[in-house]
Design an enzyme around this catalytic site. Structure first.
Site, short mmCIF file in Angstrom:
data_model
loop_
_atom_site.label_atom_id
_atom_site.label_comp_id
_atom_site.label_asym_id
_atom_site.label_seq_id
_atom_site.Cartn_x
_atom_site.Cartn_y
_atom_site.Cartn_z
N SER A 285 -6.96 -6.25 -8.25
CA SER A 285 -5.98 -5.45 -7.51
C SER A 285 -6.00 -5.84 -6.03
O SER A 285 -5.78 -7.02 -5.70
CB SER A 285 -6.25 -3.96 -7.72
OG SER A 285 -5.15 -3.18 -7.32
N GLY B 32 -8.89 -0.85 -4.39
CA GLY B 32 -8.72 0.41 -3.69
C GLY B 32 -7.51 0.45 -2.78
O GLY B 32 -7.44 1.30 -1.88
#
Length: 531
Positions: free
Chosen positions: A209, A130
């Protein structure tokens, strides 16, 4: 008879709760477990047990905003653990629900339905993605991996954005509060996970990520020593840097990790903008500002990301990797074949015209732009958008990841992969001139489900998912993705050559070893282009 017996057990548990459970008693009916903090009632599905909304630290609210997380309080009675806790404060910029909640330090535990009989299960602590500003542990639906891989998976929340990475010259821990939350979750695992059948001496820390980036940071953090025993990084790491426009239009050149002086300077700007001008009281003044006002403050939104130069990260994690100053644990890490297509397709105005592409190259690479254009010509890729997406993927993601793999492999065992299924289900509609390919984090769907995205995989893709699940499970359990009936996955070695990477794709021979990752992504070329 079954209903009467279930009612009897429920009544018995309530009686024990009311009159006190002896400290020596073991309470694990499957749905209810005893933890060091109290009793929890979760939910049972066909293949898993799920316990949600478990507090692992005290609420970082009021005077505790921008302080290290304190231990959570114990509770009496049976705590309901069938619903997730609030997600940490975030806006909807990443497609996730808005939250202004700071009381958010909760985690979720997913286990196989059948508890282990002979020995405790390995544990995976999975950090959500995120971009450091959105997401939650409850968005990660890990039931498939927990059940098929026979592991326990913990998915924590952690502070985001201004609440995680704010800094000020008078504030200890500047830039590191989100990382402190993650370490608090790891300490919770060490003391609590045995209650769920997990092995506190066999913990893998992982994420994709931004989750992978923070996982890598803990590899270099002195305060994380002993909290995990293996590391799993997908599409992220410690070594990422980018030129101007490297992820979104107008982005300045930079790196994931920010010096503490820069973090503190940005915090001073925020304090002044909010009228908190006295340096001695600026932080306390900002603690009075409602969360929603900080969340939508333009200055707060422009704050840099995670900082180093604090107790959690004394030095830049990228430099620590290069210097060999990190915890010696086995690592499984990799990227996707087409990392940059996600960013070019989703974060850039469409279409990316040839003129805009050439202008962007000049903005990003200056006098070296003609060399980049010659290597990544529009004619070679069929569109300016796909050419720019490939520039982003090679320069920002794969080649920096390769640099990190080389630093790691000098000192510890590394297994490297490239996910290469270019038919991976896209999470959104991609422009016609930028096919989705094996886009950023596209391999995640082959292992777990993410909130709002549960694609239907083809039979070939399901076979690849099964292979990957077995490989990941083997690594989590014992530090190697190799096992009976699985494709051989050699360790990545450096400076010895060739550098072996496992390509993960569908079809006959789709999972195979390659040794040309650097050549495929022009990493030698990019090493000649100044950052």
């Amino acid at each position: 008879m079954r209903h009467r017996l279930g009612g009897f057990l429920t009544a018995a548990l309530l009686t024990l709760t009311c009159f006190g459970v002896p400290a020596s008693a073991t309470v694990d009916t499957g749905q209810v477990v005893r933890t060091p903090s109290g009793l929890l009632r979760g939910s049972i599905a066909e293949r898993t047990r799920l316990f949600q909304g478990i507090p692992f630290a005290a609420p970082p609210v009021g005077a505790a905003r921008w302080r290290p997380p304190d231990a959570a309080d114990r509770w009496t009675g049976i705590r309901d653990a069938t619903k997730p806790g609030a997600r940490c404060a975030q806006d909807a910029g990443q497609g996730t629900p808005v939250s202004t909640e700071e009381d958010c330090l909760y985690l979720n535990v997913t286990t196989p339905r059948t508890p282990p009989r002979h020995r405790p299960l390995p544990v995976l602590v999975w950090l959500h993605s995120g971009g450091f500003i959105s997401g939650s542990g409850a968005d990660q639906h890990v039931e498939r991996l927990a059940a098929a891989g026979r592991m326990i998976i913990v998915t924590p929340n952690y502070r985001l954005g201004v609440f995680a990475y704010f800094g000020h010259p008078t504030l200890a821990g500047s830039g590191g509060f989100g990382l402190q939350d993650q370490q608090a979750a790891l300490r919770w695992v060490r003391t609590h996970i045995a209650a769920f059948g997990g092995d506190p001496g066999n913990v893998t820390l992982g994420g994709s990520s931004a989750g992978a980036m923070t996982a890598c940071a803990h590899l270099t953090s002195p305060t994380a020593a002993g909290l995990f025993h293996r590391l799993l990084m997908q599409s992220g790491g410690c070594s990422q840097t980018w030129p101007a426009n490297g992820i979104y239009p107008g982005q300045p050149p930079g790196a994931t990790w920010i010096p503490s002086a820069e973090v503190a300077s940005a915090g001073v700007s925020l304090a002044v903008a909010r009228g908190c001008r006295d340096p001695a009281s600026a932080v306390d003044c900002l603690r009075q500002v409602p969360a929603k006002d900080l969340l939508y403050d333009e200055v707060a939104s422009a704050l840099p990301g995670p900082g180093y130069g604090n107790d959690v990260l004394p030095v830049d994690p990228a430099q620590a990797l290069r210097d060999g100053r990190f915890h010696r644990v086995p690592v499984l890490t990799g990227t996707t074949r087409d990392e940059g297509r996600h960013f070019a397709a989703v974060l850039w105005p469409q279409p990316i015209t040839p003129q805009r592409y050439q202008e962007t190259l000049v903005e990003s690479f200056g006098d070296h732009a003609p060399r980049v254009l010659a290597r990544y010509s529009i004619e070679a890729f069929g569109s300016a958008g796909l050419a720019w997406a490939t520039v982003l993927g090679d320069r920002v993601w794969t080649c920096t990841a390769l640099s990190g793999m080389r630093s790691l492999a000098r000192h510890t065992r590394v297994y490297a992969y490239e996910f290469a299924d270019r038919a991976a289900p896209p999470f959104t509609e991609f422009p016609a001139d930028i096919p989705s390919g094996a886009y950023h984090t596209s391999e995640v769907a082959y292992l777990i489900d993410v909130e709002g995205f549960r694609p239907e995989l083809s039979p070939e893709q399901r076979r690849l998912a099964t292979t990957m699940t077995r490989q990941w499970a083997g690594f989590v359990a014992g530090g190697t993705p190799n096992g009976h009936g699985l494709p051989q996955w050699p360790a990545f070695t450096f400076p010895a050559t060739p550098e072996k990477t496992l390509s993960l794709d569908t079809g006959p021979g789709g999972v195979h070893t390659v040794d040309d990752l650097a050549q495929r992504h022009n990493c030698a070329f990019w090493s000649t282009i100044p950052a």
